[in-house]
Design an enzyme around this catalytic site. Structure first.
Site, PDB file in Angstrom:
ATOM      1  N   ARG A 193     -23.602  95.124  60.786  1.00 40.04           N
ATOM      2  CA  ARG A 193     -24.881  93.523  60.270  1.00 40.04           C
ATOM      3  C   ARG A 193     -24.299  94.261  58.540  1.00 40.04           C
ATOM      4  O   ARG A 193     -24.424  92.675  57.649  1.00 40.04           O
ATOM      5  CB  ARG A 193     -25.936  94.500  59.772  1.00 40.04           C
ATOM      6  CG  ARG A 193     -26.452  94.509  61.169  1.00 40.04           C
ATOM      7  CD  ARG A 193     -27.454  94.068  61.854  1.00 40.04           C
ATOM      8  NE  ARG A 193     -28.190  93.566  63.465  1.00 40.04           N
ATOM      9  CZ  ARG A 193     -27.060  92.701  63.687  1.00 40.04           C
ATOM     10  NH1 ARG A 193     -26.383  91.729  63.529  1.00 40.04           N
ATOM     11  NH2 ARG A 193     -27.954  93.153  65.460  1.00 40.04           N
ATOM     12  N   HIS A 207     -13.219  96.143  64.755  1.00 40.49           N
ATOM     13  CA  HIS A 207     -14.262  95.373  64.495  1.00 40.49           C
ATOM     14  C   HIS A 207     -14.870  94.584  63.469  1.00 40.49           C
ATOM     15  O   HIS A 207     -15.384  95.296  62.632  1.00 40.49           O
ATOM     16  CB  HIS A 207     -14.848  95.657  65.912  1.00 40.49           C
ATOM     17  CG  HIS A 207     -15.826  93.758  66.127  1.00 40.49           C
ATOM     18  ND1 HIS A 207     -15.890  93.290  65.010  1.00 40.49           N
ATOM     19  CD2 HIS A 207     -15.788  93.195  67.729  1.00 40.49           C
ATOM     20  CE1 HIS A 207     -16.819  92.576  65.758  1.00 40.49           C
ATOM     21  NE2 HIS A 207     -16.552  92.343  67.504  1.00 40.49           N
ATOM     22  N   TYR A 259     -20.514  91.922  62.479  1.00 42.05           N
ATOM     23  CA  TYR A 259     -20.811  90.627  63.202  1.00 42.05           C
ATOM     24  C   TYR A 259     -21.484  89.695  61.745  1.00 42.05           C
ATOM     25  O   TYR A 259     -21.752  88.384  62.309  1.00 42.05           O
ATOM     26  CB  TYR A 259     -22.477  90.803  63.885  1.00 42.05           C
ATOM     27  CG  TYR A 259     -21.903  91.480  65.109  1.00 42.05           C
ATOM     28  CD1 TYR A 259     -20.924  91.596  65.739  1.00 42.05           C
ATOM     29  CD2 TYR A 259     -22.558  92.183  65.574  1.00 42.05           C
ATOM     30  CE1 TYR A 259     -20.448  91.558  66.684  1.00 42.05           C
ATOM     31  CE2 TYR A 259     -22.851  93.225  66.625  1.00 42.05           C
ATOM     32  CZ  TYR A 259     -21.355  92.952  67.223  1.00 42.05           C
ATOM     33  OH  TYR A 259     -21.018  93.430  68.636  1.00 42.05           O
ATOM     34  N   HIS A 292     -15.247  87.801  64.491  1.00 43.65           N
ATOM     35  CA  HIS A 292     -15.610  86.541  64.744  1.00 43.65           C
ATOM     36  C   HIS A 292     -15.138  85.146  64.382  1.00 43.65           C
ATOM     37  O   HIS A 292     -15.158  85.208  62.892  1.00 43.65           O
ATOM     38  CB  HIS A 292     -16.867  86.915  65.244  1.00 43.65           C
ATOM     39  CG  HIS A 292     -17.472  87.606  66.402  1.00 43.65           C
ATOM     40  ND1 HIS A 292     -18.494  87.684  66.601  1.00 43.65           N
ATOM     41  CD2 HIS A 292     -16.430  88.202  66.968  1.00 43.65           C
ATOM     42  CE1 HIS A 292     -18.555  88.510  67.701  1.00 43.65           C
ATOM     43  NE2 HIS A 292     -17.689  89.507  68.010  1.00 43.65           N
ATOM     44  N   GLU A 299     -11.011  86.389  68.063  1.00 45.71           N
ATOM     45  CA  GLU A 299     -12.147  87.114  69.218  1.00 45.71           C
ATOM     46  C   GLU A 299     -12.714  85.522  70.100  1.00 45.71           C
ATOM     47  O   GLU A 299     -12.781  84.985  69.257  1.00 45.71           O
ATOM     48  CB  GLU A 299     -13.503  87.817  69.252  1.00 45.71           C
ATOM     49  CG  GLU A 299     -13.650  87.849  70.169  1.00 45.71           C
ATOM     50  CD  GLU A 299     -14.726  88.922  70.249  1.00 45.71           C
ATOM     51  OE1 GLU A 299     -14.929  89.898  68.786  1.00 45.71           O
ATOM     52  OE2 GLU A 299     -15.644  89.641  70.756  1.00 45.71           O
ATOM     53  N   ASP A 322     -12.105  87.923  75.717  1.00 50.53           N
ATOM     54  CA  ASP A 322     -13.221  88.428  75.975  1.00 50.53           C
ATOM     55  C   ASP A 322     -13.712  88.543  76.664  1.00 50.53           C
ATOM     56  O   ASP A 322     -13.998  86.999  76.932  1.00 50.53           O
ATOM     57  CB  ASP A 322     -14.502  88.703  74.527  1.00 50.53           C
ATOM     58  CG  ASP A 322     -15.500  89.919  74.866  1.00 50.53           C
ATOM     59  OD1 ASP A 322     -16.143  88.864  76.173  1.00 50.53           O
ATOM     60  OD2 ASP A 322     -16.307  90.019  74.214  1.00 50.53           O
ATOM     61  N   HIS A 344     -17.216  86.496  76.885  1.00 49.24           N
ATOM     62  CA  HIS A 344     -17.028  85.154  76.053  1.00 49.24           C
ATOM     63  C   HIS A 344     -16.266  83.677  77.075  1.00 49.24           C
ATOM     64  O   HIS A 344     -17.135  83.159  76.898  1.00 49.24           O
ATOM     65  CB  HIS A 344     -16.400  85.231  74.654  1.00 49.24           C
ATOM     66  CG  HIS A 344     -17.157  86.890  74.035  1.00 49.24           C
ATOM     67  ND1 HIS A 344     -16.785  86.808  72.302  1.00 49.24           N
ATOM     68  CD2 HIS A 344     -18.358  87.301  74.861  1.00 49.24           C
ATOM     69  CE1 HIS A 344     -18.315  88.727  72.133  1.00 49.24           C
ATOM     70  NE2 HIS A 344     -19.203  88.138  73.199  1.00 49.24           N
ATOM     71  N   HIS A 385     -10.868  92.386  75.036  1.00 46.17           N
ATOM     72  CA  HIS A 385     -12.532  93.063  75.360  1.00 46.17           C
ATOM     73  C   HIS A 385     -13.082  92.711  77.148  1.00 46.17           C
ATOM     74  O   HIS A 385     -12.895  91.700  78.013  1.00 46.17           O
ATOM     75  CB  HIS A 385     -13.526  91.989  74.913  1.00 46.17           C
ATOM     76  CG  HIS A 385     -13.394  92.389  72.812  1.00 46.17           C
ATOM     77  ND1 HIS A 385     -14.211  92.395  72.302  1.00 46.17           N
ATOM     78  CD2 HIS A 385     -12.306  93.842  72.450  1.00 46.17           C
ATOM     79  CE1 HIS A 385     -14.192  92.801  71.037  1.00 46.17           C
ATOM     80  NE2 HIS A 385     -13.314  93.483  71.127  1.00 46.17           N
ATOM     81  N   ASP A 441     -23.735  85.020  75.649  1.00 47.17           N
ATOM     82  CA  ASP A 441     -23.052  86.287  75.093  1.00 47.17           C
ATOM     83  C   ASP A 441     -24.163  87.632  75.806  1.00 47.17           C
ATOM     84  O   ASP A 441     -24.754  87.679  74.179  1.00 47.17           O
ATOM     85  CB  ASP A 441     -22.847  85.714  73.770  1.00 47.17           C
ATOM     86  CG  ASP A 441     -22.069  87.555  73.295  1.00 47.17           C
ATOM     87  OD1 ASP A 441     -22.054  88.260  73.736  1.00 47.17           O
ATOM     88  OD2 ASP A 441     -21.981  87.155  71.899  1.00 47.17           O
ATOM     89  N   HIS A 453     -23.744  91.256  76.826  1.00 43.90           N
ATOM     90  CA  HIS A 453     -22.776  91.901  77.941  1.00 43.90           C
ATOM     91  C   HIS A 453     -23.015  92.594  79.368  1.00 43.90           C
ATOM     92  O   HIS A 453     -24.699  92.493  79.085  1.00 43.90           O
ATOM     93  CB  HIS A 453     -22.472  93.095  77.748  1.00 43.90           C
ATOM     94  CG  HIS A 453     -21.465  92.327  76.227  1.00 43.90           C
ATOM     95  ND1 HIS A 453     -20.362  92.958  75.268  1.00 43.90           N
ATOM     96  CD2 HIS A 453     -21.266  90.624  75.445  1.00 43.90           C
ATOM     97  CE1 HIS A 453     -19.885  91.931  74.711  1.00 43.90           C
ATOM     98  NE2 HIS A 453     -19.912  90.608  74.259  1.00 43.90           N
ATOM     99  N   GLU A 457     -16.998  97.249  76.124  1.00 49.01           N
ATOM    100  CA  GLU A 457     -17.967  96.370  74.926  1.00 49.01           C
ATOM    101  C   GLU A 457     -19.278  96.796  75.546  1.00 49.01           C
ATOM    102  O   GLU A 457     -20.599  95.763  75.605  1.00 49.01           O
ATOM    103  CB  GLU A 457     -17.952  95.274  74.382  1.00 49.01           C
ATOM    104  CG  GLU A 457     -16.752  95.465  73.091  1.00 49.01           C
ATOM    105  CD  GLU A 457     -16.579  93.793  72.957  1.00 49.01           C
ATOM    106  OE1 GLU A 457     -16.941  92.904  72.865  1.00 49.01           O
ATOM    107  OE2 GLU A 457     -16.641  93.893  71.795  1.00 49.01           O
TER     108      GLU A 457
END
Ligand code: FE
Ligand code: FE
Ligand code: ZN
Length: 276
Positions: free
Chosen positions: A37, A67, A70, A107, A142, A176, A179, A211, A224, A226, A256
């Site tokens: 975050r 990664h 986000y 992203h 991604e 991904d 995705h 991914h 989105d 998973h 993931e």
């Protein structure tokens, strides 16, 4: 050999992640560079980074994948959020040099109403500011599900970003599976066709990582969410074809899926058992 790992917690440092990966049968892993975050990153212990590099060397690890958080949004309408993205990525990339020659995934961002064209130009601007000729890290865009105003759910958008970047040899794509399926690419019934299109639009030489996630939702749903391997709408048979596809099988795969370590271990075993 299939190169596969999963997302691991980085709270105990680099060597701990390497040991955890070995314990669950992985030979690579993904981790967040800092709190997903956002916020400040812990100082890197160079000895810890070096110890991981030695463990990776001794155990035939594939490249590991860092990664970005986000919250990083290079194409927000708010200048202060774009500035945060710039500072964070600059800092992350300098930290990545403690573990040289690895991968860094982010992203592309959400244009938050500015439109695709402006969004893409802001992403390009950020990349041209943070990439350095001397860096050893490859930075990956991604593929996104296309939720809200997300940029990067169409191969053409990824291509437009790469086209604008000056140091193209520092760039790549992380595909991904959840995705792209969410984005409307039929990797279940036409994996070959999707990869031919990727090659035509972006170029397979840019594809550096996968991914590997199943999807709770149908193709084209832009949600989105998973799912565990075989428990979603992509399904086990398609997963078998993905890990064994001639264009993909040499790439590193990162799970993931919604799992704890024991669940990841089982999925790694399962996918290894399918690898030809
Ligand atoms: Fe991601
Ligand atoms: Fe992902
Ligand atoms: Zn996702």
């Amino acid at each position: 050999m299939l190169n596969i790992g999963c997302h691991l917690s980085s709270s105990k440092g680099f060597l701990d992640m390497g040991k955890t990966a070995l314990k669950i049968g992985a030979n690579t892993f993904q981790f967040f560079t800092r709190n997903p975050r956002g916020g400040a990153a812990k100082a890197i212990d160079p000895a810890d980074a070096k110890a991981l590099m030695e463990l990776m060397e001794a155990n035939d690890f594939a490249k590991i994948l860092a990664h970005a958080p986000y919250t990083l949004n290079p194409c927000s309408a708010k200048p202060e959020l774009r500035e945060f993205a710039l500072m964070t990525m600059k800092d992350d990339l300098s930290r990545m040099e403690y573990t040289p020659h690895q991968l860094y995934n982010f992203h592309p961002g959400s244009h938050t109403g500015q439109g695709l064209e402006i969004g893409i130009s802001q992403i390009v601007e950020l990349l041209n500011e943070v990439l350095r000729p001397e860096q050893t890290t490859t930075v990956l865009l991604e593929t996104m599900a296309g939720k809200g105003s997300e940029v990067g759910s169409k191969f053409e958008e990824l291509k437009a970003i790469i086209d604008g970047v000056k140091l193209k040899d520092k760039m790549g794509v992380c595909l991904d599976t959840c995705h792209v399926f969410d984005g409307g690419y039929d990797i279940v019934n036409d994996l070959d066709g999707v990869l031919v299109e990727f090659d035509k639009v972006v170029g397979l030489k840019y594809l550096k990582a996968i991914h590997i996630n199943d999807s709770l939702n149908d193709m084209g749903s832009h949600k989105d969410r998973h799912a565990c391997i075989g428990a979603g709408k992509i399904g086990l048979e398609a997963m078998k074809r993905i890990i064994n596809h001639k264009d993909l099988k040499a790439l590193p795969f990162y799970l993931e899926t919604p799992n704890e370590l024991d669940g990841y271990q089982k999925e790694i075993e399962l996918l290894r058992s399918f690898a030809k």
